[in-house]
Design a protein around this motif. Structure first.
Motif, short mmCIF file in Angstrom:
data_model
loop_
_atom_site.label_atom_id
_atom_site.label_comp_id
_atom_site.label_asym_id
_atom_site.label_seq_id
_atom_site.Cartn_x
_atom_site.Cartn_y
_atom_site.Cartn_z
N SER A 186 1.15 7.98 -7.08
CA SER A 186 2.49 7.49 -6.78
C SER A 186 2.48 6.39 -5.73
N THR A 187 1.35 5.77 -5.49
CA THR A 187 1.23 4.77 -4.43
C THR A 187 2.22 3.62 -4.59
N LYS A 188 2.40 3.10 -5.79
CA LYS A 188 3.29 1.96 -6.01
C LYS A 188 4.73 2.30 -5.67
N SER A 189 5.26 3.41 -6.18
CA SER A 189 6.65 3.77 -5.89
C SER A 189 6.82 4.11 -4.42
N PHE A 190 5.82 4.74 -3.83
CA PHE A 190 5.86 5.09 -2.41
C PHE A 190 5.87 3.81 -1.56
N THR A 191 5.02 2.86 -1.91
CA THR A 191 4.97 1.58 -1.21
C THR A 191 6.31 0.85 -1.34
N ASP A 192 6.86 0.83 -2.53
CA ASP A 192 8.16 0.18 -2.75
C ASP A 192 9.24 0.82 -1.89
N GLU A 193 9.22 2.14 -1.76
CA GLU A 193 10.21 2.83 -0.93
C GLU A 193 10.07 2.44 0.54
N ILE A 194 8.85 2.36 1.03
CA ILE A 194 8.62 1.97 2.43
C ILE A 194 9.11 0.55 2.66
N ILE A 195 8.73 -0.37 1.79
CA ILE A 195 9.14 -1.77 1.94
C ILE A 195 10.66 -1.88 1.91
N SER A 196 11.29 -1.24 0.96
CA SER A 196 12.74 -1.29 0.83
C SER A 196 13.43 -0.72 2.07
N THR A 197 12.93 0.38 2.58
CA THR A 197 13.51 1.03 3.76
C THR A 197 13.38 0.14 4.98
N ASN A 231 4.47 -6.00 9.43
CA ASN A 231 3.22 -5.68 8.75
C ASN A 231 2.85 -4.25 9.13
N ILE A 232 2.62 -3.45 8.12
CA ILE A 232 2.29 -2.04 8.33
C ILE A 232 0.90 -1.77 7.80
N GLU A 233 0.10 -1.10 8.62
CA GLU A 233 -1.20 -0.59 8.17
C GLU A 233 -1.06 0.92 8.08
N MET A 234 -1.41 1.44 6.92
CA MET A 234 -1.28 2.88 6.71
C MET A 234 -2.41 3.37 5.83
N ILE A 284 10.88 -9.62 5.78
CA ILE A 284 9.72 -9.33 4.93
C ILE A 284 8.99 -8.11 5.50
N CYS A 285 8.50 -7.27 4.60
CA CYS A 285 7.64 -6.15 5.00
C CYS A 285 6.42 -6.16 4.09
N THR A 286 5.25 -6.05 4.70
CA THR A 286 4.01 -5.95 3.93
C THR A 286 3.29 -4.67 4.32
N ILE A 287 2.56 -4.13 3.38
CA ILE A 287 1.79 -2.92 3.63
C ILE A 287 0.35 -3.17 3.26
N LYS A 288 -0.52 -2.77 4.15
CA LYS A 288 -1.96 -2.84 3.90
C LYS A 288 -2.50 -1.41 4.02
N PHE A 289 -3.18 -0.96 2.98
CA PHE A 289 -3.79 0.36 3.02
C PHE A 289 -5.18 0.25 3.63
N VAL A 290 -5.43 1.11 4.59
CA VAL A 290 -6.73 1.16 5.25
C VAL A 290 -7.23 2.60 5.17
N TRP A 296 -7.90 9.78 7.63
CA TRP A 296 -6.84 10.64 8.13
C TRP A 296 -7.37 12.06 8.27
N GLU A 297 -6.95 12.72 9.34
CA GLU A 297 -7.25 14.13 9.51
C GLU A 297 -6.05 14.82 10.15
N ILE A 298 -6.01 16.11 10.06
CA ILE A 298 -4.84 16.89 10.47
C ILE A 298 -4.47 16.68 11.94
N THR A 299 -5.43 16.33 12.77
CA THR A 299 -5.15 16.12 14.20
C THR A 299 -4.27 14.89 14.44
N MET A 300 -4.05 14.08 13.42
CA MET A 300 -3.22 12.88 13.55
C MET A 300 -1.73 13.19 13.44
#
Length: 115
Positions: free
Chosen positions: A62-73, A50-53, A82-88, A93-97
């Motif tokens: 491009s969120t759908k294709s990007f999400t599909d790439e992450i899951i596939s990878t 499970n990934i939170e990003m 199984i891989c799941t992604i939850k967007f939070v 996000w800021e540059i210091t991250m």
């Protein structure tokens, strides 16, 4: 019940995430700091990641294709079923991250840029 080494798989997940480049910046998504959390668990005798990003720009088309790439990878890891992604979006996000490794990637992408 399927046995697995949670820490070992989590490290493999991070290594895989570091192979995925951001859509706009010359840096991988892990070092960019948009991956907030990875969690490996045994769910119904399957290894689930499970990934939170977050996204730098929530208006990204491009969120759908990007999400599909992450899951596939991530699912290309032998142990992962199984891989799941939850967007939070908290924290925002800021540059210091960006990790020190990520800052180095940005410097190398633009060698004429001064610190």
């Amino acid at each position: 019940m399927k046995t697995f080494n949670k820490d070992e798989i989590n490290q493999k997940v991070i290594e895989k995430l570091k192979t995925i480049q951001d859509l706009e910046l010359p840096i991988n998504i892990f070092d960019l700091g948009i991956i907030y959390k990875t969690n490996v668990e045994n769910s119904d005798n399957k290894v689930q990641v499970n990934i939170e990003m977050t996204l730098i720009d929530s208006r990204c088309n491009s969120t759908k294709s990007f999400t599909d790439e992450i899951i596939s990878t991530v699912q290309s890891i032998n142990e992962v079923d199984i891989c799941t992604i939850k967007f939070v979006f908290t924290p925002k996000w800021e540059i210091t991250m960006i990790s020190p490794e990520g800052l180095e990637q940005l410097r190398n992408a633009n060698p004429n840029k001064k610190d």
